[in-house]
Write a protein that holds these residues in place. Sequence first.
Motif, mmCIF file in Angstrom:
data_model
loop_
_atom_site.group_PDB
_atom_site.id
_atom_site.type_symbol
_atom_site.label_atom_id
_atom_site.label_comp_id
_atom_site.label_asym_id
_atom_site.label_seq_id
_atom_site.Cartn_x
_atom_site.Cartn_y
_atom_site.Cartn_z
ATOM 1 N N PHE B 468 0.919 -1.527 -0.212
ATOM 2 C CA PHE B 468 -0.199 0.474 0.200
ATOM 3 C C PHE B 468 0.998 1.053 -0.014
ATOM 4 N N GLY B 469 1.870 0.970 0.403
ATOM 5 C CA GLY B 469 3.130 2.483 0.509
ATOM 6 C C GLY B 469 3.513 2.684 1.965
ATOM 7 N N GLU B 470 4.109 3.433 1.586
ATOM 8 C CA GLU B 470 5.877 3.755 3.277
ATOM 9 C C GLU B 470 4.821 3.432 4.284
ATOM 10 N N GLY B 471 5.431 2.847 5.084
ATOM 11 C CA GLY B 471 4.400 3.319 6.422
ATOM 12 C C GLY B 471 3.164 2.083 6.408
ATOM 13 N N ALA B 472 2.838 2.056 5.835
ATOM 14 C CA ALA B 472 1.634 1.475 5.352
ATOM 15 C C ALA B 472 1.055 0.490 6.676
ATOM 16 N N GLY B 473 1.730 -0.295 7.157
ATOM 17 C CA GLY B 473 2.013 -0.830 8.201
ATOM 18 C C GLY B 473 1.757 -0.605 9.002
ATOM 19 N N ASP B 474 1.845 0.653 9.480
ATOM 20 C CA ASP B 474 1.610 0.637 11.016
ATOM 21 C C ASP B 474 0.704 2.174 10.634
ATOM 22 N N ALA B 475 0.478 2.869 9.874
ATOM 23 C CA ALA B 475 -1.070 3.593 9.569
ATOM 24 C C ALA B 475 -2.349 2.639 9.419
ATOM 25 N N VAL B 476 -2.064 1.352 8.554
ATOM 26 C CA VAL B 476 -3.465 1.327 8.563
ATOM 27 C C VAL B 476 -3.540 -0.100 9.597
ATOM 28 N N PHE B 477 -2.759 -0.949 10.392
ATOM 29 C CA PHE B 477 -2.748 -2.262 10.990
ATOM 30 C C PHE B 477 -1.876 -0.884 12.453
ATOM 31 N N GLY B 478 -1.721 -0.569 12.482
ATOM 32 C CA GLY B 478 -1.110 0.020 14.188
ATOM 33 C C GLY B 478 -1.691 -0.702 15.111
ATOM 34 N N ASP B 479 -2.911 -1.059 15.409
ATOM 35 C CA ASP B 479 -3.119 -1.359 16.408
ATOM 36 C C ASP B 479 -4.716 -2.643 15.715
ATOM 37 N N CYS B 480 -3.431 -3.843 15.438
ATOM 38 C CA CYS B 480 -4.588 -5.536 15.239
ATOM 39 C C CYS B 480 -3.601 -5.928 16.240
ATOM 40 N N SER B 481 -4.260 -7.581 15.612
ATOM 41 C CA SER B 481 -3.504 -8.521 16.696
ATOM 42 C C SER B 481 -3.815 -9.802 15.369
ATOM 43 N N LEU B 482 -3.116 -10.646 15.456
ATOM 44 C CA LEU B 482 -2.906 -11.727 14.366
ATOM 45 C C LEU B 482 -3.462 -12.776 15.053
ATOM 46 N N GLU B 483 -4.081 -13.789 14.144
ATOM 47 C CA GLU B 483 -4.706 -14.485 14.448
ATOM 48 C C GLU B 483 -3.619 -16.048 13.604
ATOM 49 N N GLY B 484 -4.191 -17.065 13.989
ATOM 50 C CA GLY B 484 -3.345 -18.181 13.118
ATOM 51 C C GLY B 484 -1.766 -18.428 13.520
ATOM 52 N N ARG B 485 -1.379 -19.493 12.057
ATOM 53 C CA ARG B 485 0.035 -19.504 12.238
ATOM 54 C C ARG B 485 1.082 -18.702 10.877
ATOM 55 N N HIS B 486 1.853 -18.152 10.860
ATOM 56 C CA HIS B 486 3.034 -17.957 9.608
ATOM 57 C C HIS B 486 3.036 -19.086 8.531
ATOM 58 N N PRO B 487 2.619 -19.557 7.551
ATOM 59 C CA PRO B 487 2.436 -18.318 6.734
ATOM 60 C C PRO B 487 0.944 -17.684 6.592
ATOM 61 N N LYS B 488 0.275 -18.287 7.143
ATOM 62 C CA LYS B 488 -1.830 -18.531 7.565
ATOM 63 C C LYS B 488 -1.906 -17.435 8.329
ATOM 64 N N LEU B 489 -1.532 -16.168 8.503
ATOM 65 C CA LEU B 489 -1.995 -14.955 9.125
ATOM 66 C C LEU B 489 -2.999 -14.757 8.748
ATOM 67 N N ARG B 490 -3.784 -14.195 10.069
ATOM 68 C CA ARG B 490 -5.503 -13.335 9.534
ATOM 69 C C ARG B 490 -5.181 -11.827 10.994
ATOM 70 N N VAL B 491 -5.486 -11.050 10.283
ATOM 71 C CA VAL B 491 -5.447 -9.918 11.388
ATOM 72 C C VAL B 491 -6.643 -9.541 11.489
ATOM 73 N N LEU B 492 -6.454 -8.961 12.905
ATOM 74 C CA LEU B 492 -7.522 -8.433 13.440
ATOM 75 C C LEU B 492 -7.232 -7.302 13.479
ATOM 76 N N ALA B 493 -8.404 -6.140 13.855
ATOM 77 C CA ALA B 493 -8.617 -5.556 14.763
ATOM 78 C C ALA B 493 -8.266 -4.923 16.264
ATOM 79 N N GLY B 494 -7.865 -4.493 16.557
ATOM 80 C CA GLY B 494 -6.964 -4.184 17.586
ATOM 81 C C GLY B 494 -8.122 -3.439 19.432
ATOM 82 N N ALA B 495 -8.438 -3.649 20.374
ATOM 83 C CA ALA B 495 -8.771 -2.506 20.760
ATOM 84 C C ALA B 495 -9.118 -1.265 20.759
ATOM 85 N N ASP B 496 -8.319 -0.723 20.872
ATOM 86 C CA ASP B 496 -8.520 0.825 20.222
ATOM 87 C C ASP B 496 -8.508 1.362 18.391
ATOM 88 N N ALA B 497 -8.374 0.455 18.042
ATOM 89 C CA ALA B 497 -8.849 0.478 16.068
ATOM 90 C C ALA B 497 -10.283 0.980 15.891
#
Lengths: 356, 601
Positions: B468-497
């Motif tokens: 998505f672009g430089e820094g998107a990892g923090d800007a879009v998924f700054g507050d998240c938790s993960l589910e599953g094991r690498h490589p089958k990862l699922r990204v869930l919204a965190g408490a303050d998202a």
Amino acid sequence: MSEPTPEVYERGRGMDAHNAVMREVRARNDQSYDPREPTRVWLDEDNTPDGVVQSLTIILNTGGCRWARAGGCTMCGYVAESVDGGSVDHDALRAQIDAALTHEQDHADAPSPLVKIYTSGSFLDEREVGAETRAMIADTFADRDRIVVESLPDFVDAAKLRDFREVGLATDVAIGLETTSDRVRHDCVNKYFDFDDFVAATEAADAAGAGVKAYLLLKPPFLAETDAIEDAVTSIRECARYCHTVSMNPCNVQSYTMVEDLHRAGGYRPPWLWSVAEILERTADVDAIVVSDPVGHGSDRGPHNCGECDDRVHTAIKDFNRRQDPSVFEEVECACERTWDAVTARERGYNQPLTR
Amino acid sequence: MTEHFEVLDRDGAARHGELRLPTPLETPGLVGAVGVDDHDAVAAILRDGGSEWRRERSTPETDPAELTILPHRAFPRGTDDRVMTAFDPPVTALEDPTAAVVAPDTAADHGVDAYVLASATGHVGHARSFREAITATRRAIPDDTALYLPGVATPGNVALLAYAGVDLVDADRAVIRGTQGRYLTPDGHRFLEDLEELPCACEACQRPRDRFDREACVAHNVAALDAELRRVRERIRTGRLRDYLEGQVRHDQWQTAAFRRFDQEWGYLEERAPVFRTAELAATTADALHRPEIQRFADRVTTRYVPRLDDGVALLVPCSARKPYSDSRSHRRFQDAANYRAHVVSMTSPIGVVPTELELTYPAQHYDAAVTGTWTDDEIDFVGRVLERYLARADYDRVVAHVPAAGYRPAVEGATDALDLEVTYTVADHPTDEASLAALADALDGEPQIRVADRERATVRAIADYQFGEGAGDAVFGDCSLEGRHPKLRVLAGADAPAEEGALLATLVPSYGLLALTVAGARAWVDSDVGVRRVHIDDFVPHGSVLAPGVVDADEAIRVGDEVVVEGPSALAVGRATMHGAAMVESSRGVAVDIRHTTES
């Protein structure tokens, strides 16, 4: 007053563009020429209303065609060989005629009954060749049978032709009609006059007891091989009504022309010699002498076939010129006829040239 | 409006499509003039409306089963611009399938189905002029229209034509060359009289050599062209045309030059290069270094990717034949020695450098290189420059270079020369020999381990940066938790998202290492300050797919395979682009976006 039609407007725009480009192309030439030497002189045989006779052809260097200096015809490079400044005086032209006569004396057994004078412009344009020079030339060749002088139709009038008629010369005006299609003449060749102007010139010549020899151009730029063949066949049939001789000549690539630019870029191929043969065969029935003089045959810049058969087909064409017998073409064969067949079946305006 | 042509698959600038006639014609395909082409392989459907240089033409009679070429004034190569401008005739599209004749300099959208490039015979054979003619014409005509190059195709060049973006060709040149006794093959041509054996098994070539005449040569040439087109279409369908072409163009100098000229025109190819493929990418020639997919990866790793595991040591290791690298035996042994005490960055030709978070991401797990144990100077230079840019943006304490002396070490030296970084070389003889592995373990003595959770979080964010672009990892998924094991990862919204806690935002797709967003994920992207690749649609709720006519506007940065946010008056959706952004805007046929999730709004 009627409004100008879009077609006329388009034609004006096209002509402006052609002329602008041609002026630029011609300006690349920086050679200069001696006004006391004719551009070219040669001896040949010609088929005339009097039969096949020896001819003396003189390309006079007159300073060149006025139209070419405005830009002019897309295939014509003769102005490139003209004297700068655009005018050559009487004495210089006399010197050119003398040089031509010397050439004839050196190379021919007898004076040629037929004299052809071209100027790469209009011999009958008094700004190129004055009345004094014209009279001198008529006088010089009074002992011959026939004279041919080249001119654009505008300058053909009975008074000028009488100079030759009065010394007893059978007189023909050679007019570069190129095609009877005004559209092709205007848009592909960039020659400004109409077929009607040509017809009027033939009438003026007739009034002076002179004849007309029409020059047609096979395959101007932008036409595919097949379109070019059809244009030439139609043109021969249409103009033969107004003249006793038609000289149908395949386009060649001349220096400092739009055709040369196209050819260099791979966008133009001179016509096949098979096309010339086909046209002559198909028009053998017309009531006029039809001849063709392929210049530079067999070369990349001239009309050519495959390189193997060019000389043989050229010989057949020359033979046809003398005998007007289409069976001469049955004598020549080559494997490249099959290639030419494929080209004529397949070449279109948008995929040309299909071969080199 | 393009009514009678549709692009079905894209492979870079090449397209597999269909000319929609009563008998559909697959493209890139062979067309010919009605009544002229009698070869079975040629669809004789072209009807020429005629040259207006010769005479004025009226509106041609058309036929729904034919492609009518509208009356034209064709400009061969070498025609001056002023002449083109003065004479270019107006074009009126008709209801039946029509094509307009154009020149590169005057080409424009005429609302027809196909465009005939008039100067093709002059351009083909001249590398630069060919590239300029194709790119200028392709940019001037709508993307979903067919481009026809008349009079030029041979079995040897048709793959290159297709690669450049040509959809239709004819058999004219193959036939004419046959009449001249030239026997054409994908590897060039031979004069018939020089051939002792016919290197083909087509029907024409079944007859004995001494009875193989020029007519047979014509039939063979057309058959060979047809066969090559089938190969090309199959290659496009599987996304592997370039792999073929890198080898095939070498039989002809101008084609090799043209191929490289296209690589120099980054914009044209990159705009059309997909962000992922599921197919393998063969990296077997020096030209592979210049592939847009590879250049793009190197570019994104050094501009978009944000290093997050750079608190300690960078461990530079050689790539492995097996992908992803961490599954390979050699990388397992490296990790056994390193024990996660350093951030693994693989060095590879032709990809450059691959931080471990991006080892799944296309083309890092898809390329297959020819391994010789040595690198050329170009490879050393390329990998070194990418590594230098990479290290300059990171903040490592030091570098442990567990790389072989050949190729890798000079690249590391070149990269770190100007950087103030301590580099420890740990390979004695071979990276997997005991002494080297022991040296590696020693070199990391006392360094803390990077935890699995940190690695996985970094992986998801790194992919988001890349995608998505430089820094998107923090800007879009700054507050998240993960589910599953690498490589089958699922990204869930965190408490303050902004999204409801635990809502699924994205899934990592293991086969090509990119994130697939949900609508909640799309909203997170929209709410971030990262540039969103948007497709604006008309007032409808898209299901399954968005077709090009439904697109009102689209971001020009969109590439095939990109995640896009689809927005319209009544819907918000997320999906994957199947055309580049400009094509979505220009096209009136074809699928623009494969929709994954939609919500009505």
